[in-house]
Structure formats: C-alpha cells, structure tokens
Design an enzyme around this catalytic site. Structure first.
Site, PDB file in Angstrom:
ATOM      1  N   ARG A  35     -48.191 -16.800  21.787  1.00 23.84           N
ATOM      2  CA  ARG A  35     -48.347 -15.794  20.738  1.00 23.84           C
ATOM      3  C   ARG A  35     -48.174 -14.374  21.283  1.00 23.84           C
ATOM      4  NH1 ARG A  35     -54.170 -18.171  19.627  1.00 23.84           N
ATOM      5  NH2 ARG A  35     -53.006 -19.954  20.448  1.00 23.84           N
ATOM      6  N   LYS A  58     -54.157 -24.644  33.624  1.00 24.54           N
ATOM      7  CA  LYS A  58     -54.186 -25.949  32.975  1.00 24.54           C
ATOM      8  C   LYS A  58     -54.587 -27.030  33.977  1.00 24.54           C
ATOM      9  CE  LYS A  58     -50.408 -25.066  29.686  1.00 24.54           C
ATOM     10  NZ  LYS A  58     -51.121 -25.372  28.432  1.00 24.54           N
TER      11      LYS A  58
END
Length: 495
Positions: free
Chosen positions: A352, A278
């Site tokens: 996920r 990120k």
C-alpha cells in the site's frame, strides 16, 4: 500453437485426430451423430459396450474408423445434458489437451461447437475453449538443464457452423491474446528474484515497446521519484541495494482527447517484510509479490495484440523490500506524494505504501477509471481462498463492471465493503494515517488506506493475494490472473 476455424462437416475432414463429445447416457451431439452415421454406427457400438460412460473429462481414443479421413477419433465425456458449465467445459478441454499431447499427430480438429454450455453462446464457448487449451500449453523450464520435449501437436482447428464462424473466430482471437498475456504474466512471476528486480522489469517494458510500436514506455528512477515527493514509495525501497522504479506504459488506441483507463500494479519483486521480517518458511514465494505489476504487463500485451480502440496507461510501482541498517523502521513517519503523512507501524504492509504514491501520480492522466492490482493481504486468502479475488471501489458502476467482466471471463472477484467505520481503524496519534489497521478486516482496511489516495477519480482495487499464484506442490507457480478479468473489462469499454 496455431488455432484455426473451419466450417466443414467433421466426417469429411482430413486430420490426425478428430475430437467429438459424448454425453452421459450415450448422448451424441450433431457432430458425433454425423460421424457415427458415416462409420456405420462405430461410435454407438463402442458406447453400447460401456467403454465410455460420458462423464465430464473421460476420454477414449478410437483408431482407423471406416469411411473417415481422420486417422483417429478422440471421444470426450461431456456429462449430463444441460448441466455443462464453465468449469466442466474447462475440465473437458484440459482432458482433450492432455490426451492430444501424448499422440504423434501434428494436428487435431475439435468438433465441440454443438455442446451446450450454460449461459454461453458460440463466441464465449470458443474463447473458453481456446484460452484453456493455450494456457494448458504453458511450460516454464528456463532454468531446467533438461527441457521439456517439443510438442508434436502444432495446429488445432475449431469446427463451427457457418452461422457461428465469425463469432468463433473472434472468440478464438481474444482467447489467444489473453493466453499470451497470461503467459507473459506467469513468466515474470515465475522468474527468480535475483533476475526479476525493478531495473529488469523496466527493461522488459522497453522490450515490449520494441515489439509493439504503439506502446510508449517511460521509467522513472530514484532521483525522479524523490523530485515527485514519493516519500512513501521510497521508504519501502531504502533497505535494498536494488533501486526502485516507476514504470509508465502508455497505449493510445483511441482519440487523444479520450480519457484513458489506468492500471496500477504492485511490483514488489521480493518481499522479506523488511524489519518486520516474515517467517522463513515459504518466503521464497514472496517473489510472486510483483504479480500485480506482472498482470498489468500481461493485460497490456493482450490489448496490444487486439489493438483495442481505447487509451490505456499502466503504472508499475516496483521495489524490493529488504531489511538493512538503512531500512525503514516501524514507527517511521513518511510524507506521500499527496502530502498526507503515514506512520509505518509494520514494514510488511509495504504494498500500500508504493501504491498510494502511484495512485496520486495517476491523477495527472485525468482517467476514466483507475484499477490497482496487488497481492496485498494474507487476510484476503483467509476471506476468499484461492478461487476469488477481492474487489473494492469508490464507484459502484465500476465495481459492477469488473464483477461482470470477471463472471464472463471465468476469473471472478467478490466485492468487500469500504464503510467509513473501517477507516477509523487507520487512525494514528502521530500522523494523518497508519499503514495498518489491526488484526480485524485486514483486506478491507488495506483498501480503505488506498481509498484515501483515490478520491479524484473512479477507482477500484483488486486484491489478488489468493489468486495470483499456486502455493507449493508440483503445480506451484504464477497463474496469470487477473489478466482475463482485466482484458474483458477493457474489451467491454472498447465497444
């Protein structure tokens, strides 16, 4: 803070501060009118001078009015008649609390029961009021050298008509449990990531079980996850020195043969993005990536306090997503507990990957419903902002129940579709499924990914990326959402 409910006339009550509502146009409700009459029109005289317009949240403090046992009277504006909604009512309550915090009195009485709030009865009004007040008392100063000054205010009394007192009592009880659950969720979310890691969360679960004997806790370590075949979950954690944990919470408040509801929480205690790193700006807020798991903790606390007659299971998939020489790479293929293979195209789509194995694990409980809660996608913030959580599911009745619960709790969600066309975006030439579906409809394709692992039960997914915390500024921190929504859903199931 102690919350009480009493059925007494406001003009006869001995208290440090009596709180009364005044509408625009000098409108007095029954309580304010009774006090005005007892004081020989003192309130009306103040209003005629124009000292308080009655707009929502305006306050005016009056000292030593005649013929009252209350030391002070706090007038609060309630706006225009028949236009007071949930948000305005919360604004009014927050204004009252802000003023009370600055007073020397140790107690206050709120005569607000005669206020008409659109679509709300006595129970719902009391719950909104107490939840707002209790949540407004939250302070996180654990790591501050100079702590906040202790609050002088110790007791708040809600005045209610005898006919409404039972409903107000119940609303207050529920609100206090929800607020306590929200406080736990906020505490866990606000902790720094060097403190709040997967092992720490396992310890917190065991601590909750010591406080509530009706809670059973099991913490599965890395070895057990490997034995279960949770290759996707383990892939997220393999770049970190912090070992992953699957924390299992079980509460049996109903008959043993009653199928449980299952809450699955994403617990990424710090998310760097892994190899798909990120940007550095704002990365500190990735400590909040465990707020899904934190909200399961908070909901359990509320349910345990209320001792609801339901069976409830919590699955907290906890890991840290870090880059290292041993971290998962873009292009790696892993085998999930379900046997499906996943091509990991982006290691920053890791939530996920831990949730899918937890969803498969949920099958063994033969649940009535499974709800996963996750700070899953930035796309949800683009779609819905920071006011509303995203909601998807494979059962319309379950989705409607959650939407209804969110409306009642003033913790709203909005349904997004799970059409088959979106599933095609997850096709992989090398594995059964890719972990991302391209730049379009990112929240929906994340839900589609999870749906592949939730086919054996009624399932819903809450994306709380926009609602779990406030970003930047002086109010930065975890919000405690969606504990109100989830608790209301479970309250409805307990009826």
């Amino acid at each position: 803070m102690e919350f009480l409910v009493k059925s007494v006339r406001p003009e006869t009550l001995k208290t440090a501060t009596l709180v009364l509502a005044v509408g625009e146009g000098r409108k007095l409700g029954a309580s304010a009118k009774a006090v005005d009459d007892a004081t020989g029109g003192a309130i009306s005289a103040v209003l005629k001078r124009g000292d308080l317009a009655g707009k929502v949240g305006q306050t005016l403090l009056l000292q030593s009015l005649p013929n009252l046992k209350a030391e002070r009277v706090l007038l609060v504006g309630a706006g225009k008649e028949r236009e007071l909604g949930d948000r305005q009512y919360r604004k009014l309550a927050s204004a009252v609390l802000s003023t009370l915090k600055g007073l020397a009195g140790a107690d206050a009485a709120l005569a607000l029961g005669d206020l008409a709030v659109k679509g709300r009865g006595a129970h719902a009004k009391a719950r909104l009021l107490v939840e707002t007040l209790a949540d407004g008392l939250y302070v996180f100063d654990r790591y501050k050298s100079q702590k906040a000054e202790p609050l002088k205010l110790k007791k708040l009394t809600l005045l209610a008509d005898k006919a409404d007192s039972a409903a107000v009592e119940q609303g207050s009880k529920e609100a206090q449990a929800i607020a306590n659950g929200m406080a736990l969720t906020r505490d866990l979310g606000n902790l720094p990531p060097n403190v709040c890691h997967p092992t720490f969360l396992g310890e917190q679960a065991k601590g909750l079980a010591k406080e509530f004997k009706s809670l059973k806790v099991e913490v599965l370590d890395e070895k057990k996850l490997r034995e279960l075949g949770m290759g996707s979950f383990l892939a997220v954690a393999q770049g970190s020195d912090q070992p992953p944990r699957l924390i299992i919470l079980q509460y049996n408040g109903a008959k043993k043969d009653q199928a449980p509801h299952v809450l699955v929480g994403k617990g990424i205690t710090f998310d760097t993005g892994g190899i798909s790193l990120k940007p550095g700006l704002g990365m500190d807020e990735m400590k909040f990536d465990m707020c899904g798991a934190a909200s399961v903790f908070g909901t359990f606390r509320a349910v345990l306090e209320l001792q609801l007659p339901i069976n409830l299971v919590g699955l907290l998939a906890c890991a840290e997503n870090m880059p290292s020489g041993g971290a998962t790479r873009p292009g790696d293929i892993v085998t999930t507990m379900s046997g499906q293979t996943v091509e990991i195209l982006n290691t920053d789509a890791e939530g996920r990957l831990v949730l899918c194995d937890a969803l498969t694990y949920a099958e063994r409980f033969k649940p009535q419903s499974v709800i996963d809660i996750a700070t899953l996608t930035g796309a949800c913030i683009v779609a819905l902002g920071s006011n509303t959580s995203g909601l998807m599911g494979n059962n319309e009745a379950l989705v409607r129940q959650l939407l209804k619960a969110g409306e009642f709790a003033d913790d709203r969600a909005w349904q997004l579709p799970l059409f088959d066309e979106y599933q095609e975006q997850l096709d992989s030439p090398f594995a059964d499924i890719a972990n991302i579906g391209g730049p379009k409809a990112g929240t929906i394709t994340a839900g589609c990914f999870l749906s592949r692992f939730a086919k054996k039960y009624h399932w819903a997914h809450l994306d709380i990326a926009g609602t779990a915390w406030i970003s930047g500024g002086k109010d930065k921190g975890a919000t405690g959402r969606p504990v109100p929504l989830l608790t209301q859903y479970l309250l409805e199931r307990a009826k």
